[in-house]
Design a protein around this motif. Structure first.
Motif, short mmCIF file in Angstrom:
data_model
loop_
_atom_site.label_atom_id
_atom_site.label_comp_id
_atom_site.label_asym_id
_atom_site.label_seq_id
_atom_site.Cartn_x
_atom_site.Cartn_y
_atom_site.Cartn_z
N PHE A 66 90.91 27.24 32.22
CA PHE A 66 91.56 26.02 32.67
C PHE A 66 92.61 25.58 31.66
CE2 PHE A 66 89.20 24.95 36.36
CZ PHE A 66 87.89 25.34 36.15
N GLN B 28 92.77 13.71 29.70
CA GLN B 28 93.25 15.04 30.03
C GLN B 28 93.13 15.30 31.52
OE1 GLN B 28 91.62 18.14 27.58
NE2 GLN B 28 91.98 17.00 25.69
N PHE B 29 94.13 16.00 32.05
CA PHE B 29 94.16 16.37 33.46
C PHE B 29 94.25 17.88 33.56
CE2 PHE B 29 94.44 12.11 34.98
CZ PHE B 29 95.03 11.42 33.93
N PHE B 30 93.43 18.42 34.46
CA PHE B 30 93.24 19.86 34.51
C PHE B 30 93.98 20.53 35.66
CE2 PHE B 30 90.00 20.91 31.37
CZ PHE B 30 89.62 19.64 30.98
N GLY B 31 94.38 21.78 35.43
CA GLY B 31 94.89 22.62 36.50
C GLY B 31 93.76 23.22 37.30
N PRO B 32 94.09 23.99 38.35
CA PRO B 32 93.06 24.52 39.25
C PRO B 32 92.26 25.69 38.69
CG PRO B 32 95.23 25.27 39.91
CD PRO B 32 95.44 24.29 38.81
N PHE C 202 84.59 10.18 28.24
CA PHE C 202 85.10 10.45 29.58
C PHE C 202 84.03 11.10 30.44
CE2 PHE C 202 89.41 9.64 28.21
CZ PHE C 202 89.38 9.97 26.86
N TYR D 167 83.88 13.52 33.84
CA TYR D 167 84.59 14.34 34.80
C TYR D 167 83.62 14.80 35.87
CZ TYR D 167 88.66 14.83 31.69
OH TYR D 167 89.78 14.60 30.93
N LYS E 284 85.82 24.48 41.59
CA LYS E 284 87.03 23.64 41.41
C LYS E 284 87.18 23.25 39.95
CE LYS E 284 87.91 23.52 45.82
NZ LYS E 284 89.10 24.24 46.37
N SER E 285 88.29 22.57 39.65
CA SER E 285 88.54 22.14 38.28
C SER E 285 87.95 20.76 38.04
CB SER E 285 90.04 22.13 38.01
OG SER E 285 90.70 21.24 38.89
N PRO E 286 87.73 20.39 36.76
CA PRO E 286 87.22 19.06 36.45
C PRO E 286 88.22 17.97 36.84
CG PRO E 286 86.93 20.55 34.59
CD PRO E 286 87.82 21.24 35.57
N GLU E 287 87.69 16.88 37.37
CA GLU E 287 88.49 15.75 37.82
C GLU E 287 88.01 14.52 37.06
OE1 GLU E 287 89.00 13.13 41.94
OE2 GLU E 287 87.52 14.71 41.77
N LEU E 288 88.93 13.82 36.39
CA LEU E 288 88.57 12.64 35.62
C LEU E 288 88.19 11.49 36.56
CD1 LEU E 288 88.50 11.23 32.82
CD2 LEU E 288 90.88 10.58 33.22
N LEU F 288 89.19 17.41 23.54
CA LEU F 288 87.90 16.83 23.88
C LEU F 288 86.80 17.85 23.62
CD1 LEU F 288 88.77 15.22 27.34
CD2 LEU F 288 88.67 14.11 25.11
#
Lengths: 118, 110
Positions: free
Chosen positions: A90, A107-111, B34, B36, B42-46, B98
């Motif tokens: 990721f 932090q914001f993640f990609g797919p 935080f 998530y 799928k990817s982590p979502e805050l 993090l």
């Protein structure tokens, strides 16, 4: 506004092959990160870039190299893939902000890229 | 001792109940925290962030922080089957990146 994008989504490599994982963000963030996620081990930081032109090692950097090509793009390279590098990778980005006296870094993640090394 | 610890679960709750997810951390200088949500594949979502002791509410979610005891929790009220996912706790100690726990899997039974 695509956020964080990653290519490819899936990849199968043979031991010893090399490849580059691409990541781009359109949120104008200064910081970018590469993590790997393995079952039962959570997310582990490989490398990060606090700003354009800088990179630093994370928890598990061995076997990887990174390039912060510009503010938008941060790539991860496997020079000689090993089965131990089979994982989900990721990319994330963030921008430090100050709210009510607190400095924070959401932090914001990609797919993700699902990589298998045979 | 892991820097960020979570019970792996699964935590199973009936639909409409309150789900309580807990996380402890070892570094006393940790500054921000935080939660998530990660659906399978799928990817982590805050979903929540918290920096000060006490509670922070956002819709059905409440994050609770107790720096003296070094724990942070997430409450999900009126749990729905769509809340079934793995919840990751993450801690920032002032460095850029993090540190993540390994996650708690939540199952909401219809």
């Amino acid at each position: 506004n695509a956020g964080v994008t990653q290519t490819p989504k899936f990849q199968v490599l043979k031991t010893g092959q090399s490849m580059t994982l691409q990541c781009a963000q359109d949120m104008n963030h200064n910081s970018m990160y590469w993590y790997r996620q393995d079952p039962g081990m959570g997310l582990r930081l490989i490398y990060y870039s606090a700003s354009e032109g800088t990179t630093d090692k994370g928890e598990v950097p061995n076997g990887y190299n990174v390039s912060r090509l510009n503010k938008r793009e941060f790539s991860l390279r496997l020079e000689s893939a090993a089965p131990s590098q089979t994982s989900v990778y990721f990319c994330a980005s963030s921008e430090r902000a100050l709210v009510a006296g607190h400095s924070y870094n959401e932090q914001f993640f990609g797919p993700g890229t699902r990589l298998t090394v045979l | 001792q892991k820097e960020v610890e979570q019970n792996s679960g699964p935590l199973s709750v009936p639909e409409g109940a309150i789900a309580s997810l807990n996380c402890t951390y070892s570094d006393r200088v940790s500054q921000s925290f935080f939660w998530y949500r990660q659906y399978s594949g799928k990817s982590p979502e805050l979903i929540m962030s918290i920096y000060s002791n006490g509670d922070k509410e956002d819709g059905r979610f409440t994050a609770q922080l107790n720096k003296a005891s070094q724990y942070v929790s997430l409450l999900i009220r009126d749990s729905q089957p769509s809340d079934s996912a793995t919840y990751l706790c993450a801690v920032n100690t002032g460095r850029r990146a993090l540190t993540f726990g390994s996650g708690t899997r939540l199952q909401v039974q219809p």
